[in-house]
Scaffold this motif. Sequence first.
Motif, PDB file in Angstrom:
ATOM      1  N   LEU A 328      22.774 104.059-116.921  1.00  0.00           N
ATOM      2  CA  LEU A 328      23.174 102.884-116.153  1.00  0.00           C
ATOM      3  C   LEU A 328      22.424 101.620-116.518  1.00  0.00           C
ATOM      4  O   LEU A 328      22.990 100.524-116.526  1.00  0.00           O
ATOM      5  N   HIS A 329      21.146 101.746-116.813  1.00  0.00           N
ATOM      6  CA  HIS A 329      20.296 100.560-116.947  1.00  0.00           C
ATOM      7  C   HIS A 329      19.635 100.421-118.312  1.00  0.00           C
ATOM      8  O   HIS A 329      18.803  99.537-118.508  1.00  0.00           O
ATOM      9  N   GLY A 330      19.984 101.293-119.248  1.00  0.00           N
ATOM     10  CA  GLY A 330      19.436 101.161-120.592  1.00  0.00           C
ATOM     11  C   GLY A 330      17.969 101.505-120.699  1.00  0.00           C
ATOM     12  O   GLY A 330      17.296 101.076-121.644  1.00  0.00           O
ATOM     13  N   VAL A 331      17.449 102.278-119.745  1.00  0.00           N
ATOM     14  CA  VAL A 331      16.049 102.700-119.806  1.00  0.00           C
ATOM     15  C   VAL A 331      15.850 103.575-121.038  1.00  0.00           C
ATOM     16  O   VAL A 331      16.695 104.398-121.376  1.00  0.00           O
ATOM     17  N   ARG A 332      14.732 103.401-121.702  1.00  0.00           N
ATOM     18  CA  ARG A 332      14.426 104.193-122.896  1.00  0.00           C
ATOM     19  C   ARG A 332      14.187 105.652-122.493  1.00  0.00           C
ATOM     20  O   ARG A 332      13.413 105.924-121.575  1.00  0.00           O
ATOM     21  N   PRO A 333      14.824 106.622-123.164  1.00  0.00           N
ATOM     22  CA  PRO A 333      14.608 108.031-122.837  1.00  0.00           C
ATOM     23  C   PRO A 333      13.135 108.426-122.928  1.00  0.00           C
ATOM     24  O   PRO A 333      12.468 108.101-123.916  1.00  0.00           O
ATOM     25  N   LEU A 334      12.640 109.074-121.899  1.00  0.00           N
ATOM     26  CA  LEU A 334      11.253 109.521-121.891  1.00  0.00           C
ATOM     27  C   LEU A 334      11.014 110.588-122.945  1.00  0.00           C
ATOM     28  O   LEU A 334       9.943 110.651-123.554  1.00  0.00           O
ATOM     29  N   VAL A 335      12.023 111.449-123.154  1.00  0.00           N
ATOM     30  CA  VAL A 335      11.932 112.478-124.195  1.00  0.00           C
ATOM     31  C   VAL A 335      13.111 112.280-125.155  1.00  0.00           C
ATOM     32  O   VAL A 335      14.151 112.923-125.034  1.00  0.00           O
ATOM     33  N   PRO A 336      12.975 111.364-126.112  1.00  0.00           N
ATOM     34  CA  PRO A 336      14.047 111.108-127.067  1.00  0.00           C
ATOM     35  C   PRO A 336      14.153 112.256-128.078  1.00  0.00           C
ATOM     36  O   PRO A 336      13.294 113.145-128.108  1.00  0.00           O
TER      37      PRO A 336
END
Length: 364
Positions: A328-336
């Motif tokens: 929803l908000h484009g937050v960077r994945p914590l575990v990419p």
Amino acid sequence: MLSGQNLRSAEAGSGRRVRVLLSGPGLIGKKHAQLIAQSANSLLIGIVAPTSKENLDFAAERDLPLYTSLDEAIAKISFDAAIIASPNEFHVPQALTCIKHGIPVLVEKPLAADLESAAFICAEAKRCNVPVLVGHHRTYSSMLTEARNFIQSSEFGELVAVQGSALFRKPEQYFEEGPWRAKIGGGPILINLIHEIGILRFLCGQISAVSASASRRRRGLEVEDTAAIGLRFQNGALGTFILSDIAASDRSWELTTGENPAYPQSLDTACYHFAGTNGSLDFPVMKTRFYQPSHPPSWWSPFETDFLRREVADNLSKQFAHFEAVVLHGVRPLVPPEEGYENMRVIDAVKRSIDAHAEVEVPH
């Protein structure tokens, strides 16, 4: 179908819930379905799975369509995000399909069954600018943050050694319900140890070499039931880890953290011990021991003891809330995917060490 970026723009003005497709309504998939049902921000709109009676019943009970492939689902419905909780062999093709269509995706661990495929997912996600989150849900535990802060403190000193264990007894039903778990591509090294590797890297730093042995004598399956691993860290610390899914023991994350109330609780038991030059930590009991500045570090000196803050929480729920924020908000994945790939590099070294009966370095 909305891409991740277009979805965020639409959501900002409409308040519409995220439409989620779930692939694999197995043990962990059913938990994901429950979390989606409990969320005010998301809506489960379809299932991808074989047409077994159990899967058909699962879909029918929720009034959801069941598709036999991800491609079929994409052709017939519009959705905004996907969760891949299917058997390991399907992680790569399904993740790549989502990336190709611009669909943000949460892929259960392991990211892939081999390093080359995992690296390709990383490259494609970056090339297509599609968010990919790997399901290492323990990363969301506040206890890990508390533990790392202590391990990096002067009270703890420099990390010397770590002892870890994941000892539990899986019932035969576990393998009957998921026959793939008993075959190559399953097994506790890929299914369970990869969680532990993520924790060790988070708390102790990069692993530079492993020395491992494994046995399958108790269950007699294609895959191992027990493994012992020696660890060398880049910072000079050493460690050992013992793993078994046929051991009648409570020394595992599942039974000691209280994260999942479905398991019996052993909240007074530690599954990790971290030792530094000035202190130590039992996890997840969160008991610390350390020398006061007035006492020289020595086995003759008394320890000061204390307890770090302990939070018993559903980290899968925290992970799903984070996935919603990613979509929803484009937050960077914590575990990419890159983190999932680094964990797999260690797992690959463990398997090579078992085959070679020798220590194997982990390239970085």
